[in-house]
Design an enzyme around this catalytic site. Structure first.
Site, short mmCIF file in Angstrom:
data_model
loop_
_atom_site.label_atom_id
_atom_site.label_comp_id
_atom_site.label_asym_id
_atom_site.label_seq_id
_atom_site.Cartn_x
_atom_site.Cartn_y
_atom_site.Cartn_z
N ARG A 215 0.84 -1.18 0.00
CA ARG A 215 0.00 0.00 0.00
C ARG A 215 0.89 1.25 0.00
O ARG A 215 1.94 1.26 0.64
CB ARG A 215 -0.91 0.04 1.23
CG ARG A 215 -2.07 -0.95 1.19
CD ARG A 215 -3.11 -0.58 0.15
NE ARG A 215 -4.24 -1.49 0.13
CZ ARG A 215 -4.38 -2.51 -0.71
NH1 ARG A 215 -3.45 -2.77 -1.62
NH2 ARG A 215 -5.44 -3.28 -0.67
N HIS A 263 -0.73 -0.11 -9.98
CA HIS A 263 -1.39 -1.04 -9.05
C HIS A 263 -1.80 -2.30 -9.81
O HIS A 263 -2.99 -2.68 -9.84
CB HIS A 263 -2.59 -0.38 -8.36
CG HIS A 263 -2.98 -1.08 -7.08
ND1 HIS A 263 -3.38 -0.40 -5.95
CD2 HIS A 263 -2.99 -2.39 -6.74
CE1 HIS A 263 -3.64 -1.27 -4.99
NE2 HIS A 263 -3.41 -2.49 -5.45
#
Ligand code: GLV
Length: 300
Positions: A215, A263
């Site tokens: 993250r 991502h």
């Protein structure tokens, strides 16, 4: 079985999930948010992908919230998430394999200097550097969950010297002192937020590299940029960011020592994940044990 399917799905994404879930769980009736609002008493379970905050409240028959995401930090941030309803993370074998592949590509590229060669090509520079053996490269994997373990196994197979760390394990600093490459696969919790800061980078040997596949909020961006600019860190491979999509003006985009991925290190695969979700939904409604339950206190 009436199941709410909701989340911030992309254009075709919702349809792909609907198709895969219909095959895996043909006995279910699928409701969207409007359908759930019209018949809140009917909803027995929810399959969610970062749903808008508030979408799971006021559903009195809800027995399980099944995430399609492995990381549930955004889901748990919703203060209206019904307290008594179990939440399950996605554990998708195809996703674990994809994560291990991305980690292997990053480690191999860093170990053999392929990012450096790509930079030199743009300058028409013909220059080979010293070639190290895989076992001379110490890789530290942060996080010992499904993805951390799959990644460590893959790197071991490839001959790297692999060390592992988890939040409640051995002290981190001595491991950092030996790590040539750090791969972050930790869950995002209040304990791990901002872990990759100036002190973390200073504890690494000179010219180490980091690979963040977890993250964006694990990293203090300004500290990372400072460590790269001072030459202390050699390179950063980043798949995740504090704001996604990464804003166009962010210095990571054009930094010569940063590789940006959108991502995409490991995307949940509806073909396998729908089967995992279906097994959990059936178990929950039959009053049986549900797999991969989240401990809300712990945050993952
Ligand atoms: C992706 O980041 C996920 O948590 O599934």
């Amino acid at each position: 079985m009436n199941v709410l399917l909701c989340g911030d799905f992309g254009a075709d994404e919702r349809l792909r999930w609907q198709r895969a879930l219909a095959v895996a769980l043909p006995e279910a009736k699928w409701l969207d948010e409007a359908g759930a609002r019209a018949r809140p008493d009917a909803v027995q379970a929810a399959v969610v992908a970062n749903p808008p905050p508030g979408s799971l409240q006021g559903l009195p028959q809800l027995r399980l919230i099944q995430s399609l995401w492995a990381g549930v930090d955004r889901l748990l941030d919703d203060s209206t998430l019904p307290a008594g309803v179990p939440v399950a993370r996605m554990v998708d074998p195809a996703m674990n394999a994809a994560m291990a592949e991305t980690a292997l590509w990053a480690v191999l590229s860093l170990h053999r200097g392929f990012f450096e060669y790509a930079r030199r090509q743009r300058e028409a520079q013909w220059l080979a550097h010293k070639q190290r053996r895989a076992n001379e490269v110490n890789v530290l994997v942060l996080g010992q969950g499904q993805m951390g373990r799959a990644t460590a196994a893959r790197l071991l197979q490839q001959g790297y010297t692999v060390m592992g760390w988890k939040r409640d394990g051995a002290p981190l600093t001595p491991l950092l002192g030996r790590a040539h490459i750090v791969i972050n696969l930790l869950p995002l919790t209040p304990d791990t937020r901002g872990l990759l800061d100036a002190a973390f980078f200073a504890a690494l040997p000179p010219k180490a590299a980091i690979v963040n596949l977890a993250r964006g909020a694990h990293v203090i961006d300004a500290d990372l940029l400072a460590a790269l600019d001072s030459g202390r860190l050699r390179h950063a491979v980043l798949d995740v960011f504090r704001a996604e999509p990464l804003p166009g003006e962010h210095p990571f985009w054009l930094h010569p020592r940063v590789t940006v991925l959108p991502h995409a290190a490991a995307i949940t695969d509806p073909r396998s994940a729908a089967t995992v979700a279906a097994a959990n939904l059936r178990a929950a409604l039959a009053g049986q044990a549900v797999a991969h339950l989240v401990d809300r206190q712990r945050g993952y």
